[in-house]
Design a protein around this motif. Structure first.
Motif, mmCIF file in Angstrom:
data_model
loop_
_atom_site.group_PDB
_atom_site.id
_atom_site.type_symbol
_atom_site.label_atom_id
_atom_site.label_comp_id
_atom_site.label_asym_id
_atom_site.label_seq_id
_atom_site.Cartn_x
_atom_site.Cartn_y
_atom_site.Cartn_z
ATOM 1 N N LEU A 54 4.572 0.942 -5.344
ATOM 2 C CA LEU A 54 3.831 -0.187 -4.776
ATOM 3 C C LEU A 54 3.547 -1.300 -5.783
ATOM 4 C CD1 LEU A 54 1.161 1.839 -2.748
ATOM 5 C CD2 LEU A 54 3.222 0.736 -1.851
ATOM 6 N N ASP A 55 4.042 -1.194 -7.004
ATOM 7 C CA ASP A 55 3.693 -2.142 -8.060
ATOM 8 C C ASP A 55 4.051 -3.601 -7.760
ATOM 9 O OD1 ASP A 55 2.562 -0.161 -9.610
ATOM 10 O OD2 ASP A 55 4.321 0.095 -10.889
ATOM 11 N N LEU A 56 5.065 -3.856 -6.954
ATOM 12 C CA LEU A 56 5.476 -5.239 -6.700
ATOM 13 C C LEU A 56 4.783 -5.875 -5.495
ATOM 14 C CD1 LEU A 56 9.302 -5.093 -7.464
ATOM 15 C CD2 LEU A 56 7.426 -5.818 -8.949
ATOM 16 N N VAL A 57 3.990 -5.112 -4.772
ATOM 17 C CA VAL A 57 3.256 -5.686 -3.637
ATOM 18 C C VAL A 57 2.089 -6.491 -4.214
ATOM 19 C CG1 VAL A 57 1.966 -5.206 -1.525
ATOM 20 C CG2 VAL A 57 3.892 -3.738 -2.178
ATOM 21 N N PRO A 58 2.005 -7.785 -3.896
ATOM 22 C CA PRO A 58 0.993 -8.642 -4.519
ATOM 23 C C PRO A 58 -0.450 -8.366 -4.096
ATOM 24 C CG PRO A 58 2.326 -9.908 -2.968
ATOM 25 C CD PRO A 58 2.920 -8.543 -3.052
ATOM 26 N N GLU A 59 -0.645 -7.634 -3.011
ATOM 27 C CA GLU A 59 -2.010 -7.334 -2.587
ATOM 28 C C GLU A 59 -2.224 -5.827 -2.550
ATOM 29 O OE1 GLU A 59 -2.469 -8.346 1.766
ATOM 30 O OE2 GLU A 59 -0.520 -9.227 1.361
ATOM 31 N N ALA A 60 -3.472 -5.419 -2.572
ATOM 32 C CA ALA A 60 -3.802 -3.994 -2.569
ATOM 33 C C ALA A 60 -3.354 -3.335 -1.269
ATOM 34 C CB ALA A 60 -5.300 -3.813 -2.763
ATOM 35 N N CYS A 61 -2.866 -2.116 -1.386
ATOM 36 C CA CYS A 61 -2.435 -1.341 -0.221
ATOM 37 C C CYS A 61 -3.317 -0.110 -0.087
ATOM 38 C CB CYS A 61 -0.982 -0.884 -0.385
ATOM 39 S SG CYS A 61 0.213 -2.215 -0.377
ATOM 40 N N THR A 62 -3.523 0.310 1.158
ATOM 41 C CA THR A 62 -4.283 1.516 1.435
ATOM 42 C C THR A 62 -3.520 2.365 2.443
ATOM 43 O OG1 THR A 62 -5.532 0.459 3.211
ATOM 44 C CG2 THR A 62 -6.500 0.374 1.010
ATOM 45 N N HIS A 88 12.551 -2.207 -0.281
ATOM 46 C CA HIS A 88 13.917 -2.497 -0.707
ATOM 47 C C HIS A 88 14.227 -1.595 -1.891
ATOM 48 C CE1 HIS A 88 17.580 -4.688 -1.357
ATOM 49 N NE2 HIS A 88 17.231 -4.928 -2.612
ATOM 50 N N VAL A 89 15.265 -0.805 -1.786
ATOM 51 C CA VAL A 89 15.730 0.143 -2.812
ATOM 52 C C VAL A 89 14.593 0.924 -3.473
ATOM 53 C CG1 VAL A 89 17.941 -0.958 -3.247
ATOM 54 C CG2 VAL A 89 15.982 -1.668 -4.592
ATOM 55 N N GLY A 90 13.732 1.513 -2.667
ATOM 56 C CA GLY A 90 12.698 2.390 -3.179
ATOM 57 C C GLY A 90 11.442 1.719 -3.692
ATOM 58 N N VAL A 91 11.352 0.412 -3.512
ATOM 59 C CA VAL A 91 10.176 -0.328 -3.981
ATOM 60 C C VAL A 91 9.597 -1.120 -2.807
ATOM 61 C CG1 VAL A 91 9.348 -2.107 -5.582
ATOM 62 C CG2 VAL A 91 11.140 -0.531 -6.304
ATOM 63 N N ALA A 92 8.304 -0.967 -2.580
ATOM 64 C CA ALA A 92 7.653 -1.771 -1.548
ATOM 65 C C ALA A 92 7.569 -3.201 -2.065
ATOM 66 C CB ALA A 92 6.262 -1.220 -1.246
ATOM 67 N N MET A 93 7.946 -4.148 -1.209
ATOM 68 C CA MET A 93 7.987 -5.547 -1.614
ATOM 69 C C MET A 93 6.880 -6.390 -0.986
ATOM 70 S SD MET A 93 10.561 -5.402 -3.601
ATOM 71 C CE MET A 93 10.991 -7.088 -3.938
ATOM 72 N N GLU A 94 6.416 -5.957 0.191
ATOM 73 C CA GLU A 94 5.472 -6.791 0.927
ATOM 74 C C GLU A 94 4.661 -5.932 1.891
ATOM 75 O OE1 GLU A 94 5.741 -10.563 4.047
ATOM 76 O OE2 GLU A 94 7.568 -9.690 3.246
ATOM 77 N N LYS A 95 3.376 -6.202 1.979
ATOM 78 C CA LYS A 95 2.532 -5.585 2.997
ATOM 79 C C LYS A 95 2.589 -6.480 4.233
ATOM 80 C CE LYS A 95 -2.193 -5.379 3.017
ATOM 81 N NZ LYS A 95 -3.523 -4.904 2.563
ATOM 82 N N ILE A 96 2.700 -5.861 5.416
ATOM 83 C CA ILE A 96 2.798 -6.664 6.632
ATOM 84 C C ILE A 96 1.717 -6.263 7.634
ATOM 85 C CG2 ILE A 96 5.255 -7.115 6.350
ATOM 86 C CD1 ILE A 96 5.780 -5.035 8.522
ATOM 87 N N ASP A 97 1.470 -7.155 8.556
ATOM 88 C CA ASP A 97 0.481 -6.955 9.601
ATOM 89 C C ASP A 97 0.814 -5.715 10.435
ATOM 90 O OD1 ASP A 97 -1.698 -8.168 11.456
ATOM 91 O OD2 ASP A 97 0.036 -7.854 12.793
ATOM 92 N N LYS A 98 -0.200 -4.896 10.741
ATOM 93 C CA LYS A 98 0.024 -3.647 11.475
ATOM 94 C C LYS A 98 0.588 -3.879 12.865
ATOM 95 C CE LYS A 98 -3.441 -0.955 9.070
ATOM 96 N NZ LYS A 98 -4.634 -0.115 9.152
ATOM 97 N N GLU A 99 0.079 -4.877 13.576
ATOM 98 C CA GLU A 99 0.570 -5.134 14.930
ATOM 99 C C GLU A 99 2.025 -5.600 14.903
ATOM 100 O OE1 GLU A 99 -0.939 -4.184 17.719
ATOM 101 O OE2 GLU A 99 -2.409 -3.373 16.306
ATOM 102 N N TYR A 100 2.362 -6.463 13.961
ATOM 103 C CA TYR A 100 3.750 -6.908 13.806
ATOM 104 C C TYR A 100 4.646 -5.716 13.473
ATOM 105 C CZ TYR A 100 7.889 -9.142 11.918
ATOM 106 O OH TYR A 100 9.196 -9.498 11.669
ATOM 107 N N ALA A 101 4.171 -4.850 12.582
ATOM 108 C CA ALA A 101 4.946 -3.669 12.198
ATOM 109 C C ALA A 101 5.206 -2.779 13.405
ATOM 110 C CB ALA A 101 4.204 -2.885 11.112
ATOM 111 N N LYS A 102 4.181 -2.548 14.214
ATOM 112 C CA LYS A 102 4.339 -1.680 15.382
ATOM 113 C C LYS A 102 5.304 -2.282 16.404
ATOM 114 C CE LYS A 102 -0.107 0.551 14.758
ATOM 115 N NZ LYS A 102 -1.458 0.761 15.272
ATOM 116 N N GLU A 103 5.241 -3.593 16.600
ATOM 117 C CA GLU A 103 6.173 -4.255 17.519
ATOM 118 C C GLU A 103 7.607 -4.165 16.993
ATOM 119 O OE1 GLU A 103 5.941 -5.694 20.618
ATOM 120 O OE2 GLU A 103 3.975 -4.733 20.612
ATOM 121 N N SER A 104 7.778 -4.336 15.678
ATOM 122 C CA SER A 104 9.111 -4.239 15.067
ATOM 123 C C SER A 104 9.674 -2.829 15.227
ATOM 124 C CB SER A 104 9.055 -4.595 13.582
ATOM 125 O OG SER A 104 8.697 -5.933 13.412
#
Length: 93
Positions: free
Chosen positions: A31-39, A47-63
């Motif tokens: 998670l080191d490259l994600v600019p905001e804290a993750c929980t 991307h290739v084993g590294v989290a790049m971005e945290k996204i909105d939960k509702e958007y994620a569920k729709e995707s």
């Protein structure tokens, strides 16, 4: 082009590595490259084993729902795997 399916964080260790689940598949990512804290419970794009971005939960569920529908249609022959857009034209209208 890279297609990243939202992955839910299941646990985070002391080294900022997370166990995530992507459509039922679990794997460890950094998670080191994600600019905001993750929980736990957050969704990230990987991307290739590294989290790049945290996204909105509702958007994620729709995707995820859309990916599952595409996979179901491919398994049932409604979408040919050689079809260029995999049925996404409706999504991008």
């Amino acid at each position: 082009m890279c297609l990243s399916i939202p992955s839910e964080i299941l646990e985070i260790d002391e080294h900022n590595n997370a166990l995530v689940q992507t459509l039922g598949v679990k794997r460890r990512v950094n998670l080191d490259l994600v600019p905001e804290a993750c929980t736990v419970g957050d969704f990230v794009l990987i991307h290739v084993g590294v989290a790049m971005e945290k996204i909105d939960k509702e958007y994620a569920k729709e995707s995820i729902k859309m990916y599952e529908e595409i996979a179901f249609k491919m398994q049932n022959g409604e979408i040919d795997e050689n079809e260029g857009n995999l049925g996404l034209n409706e999504f991008y209208r």
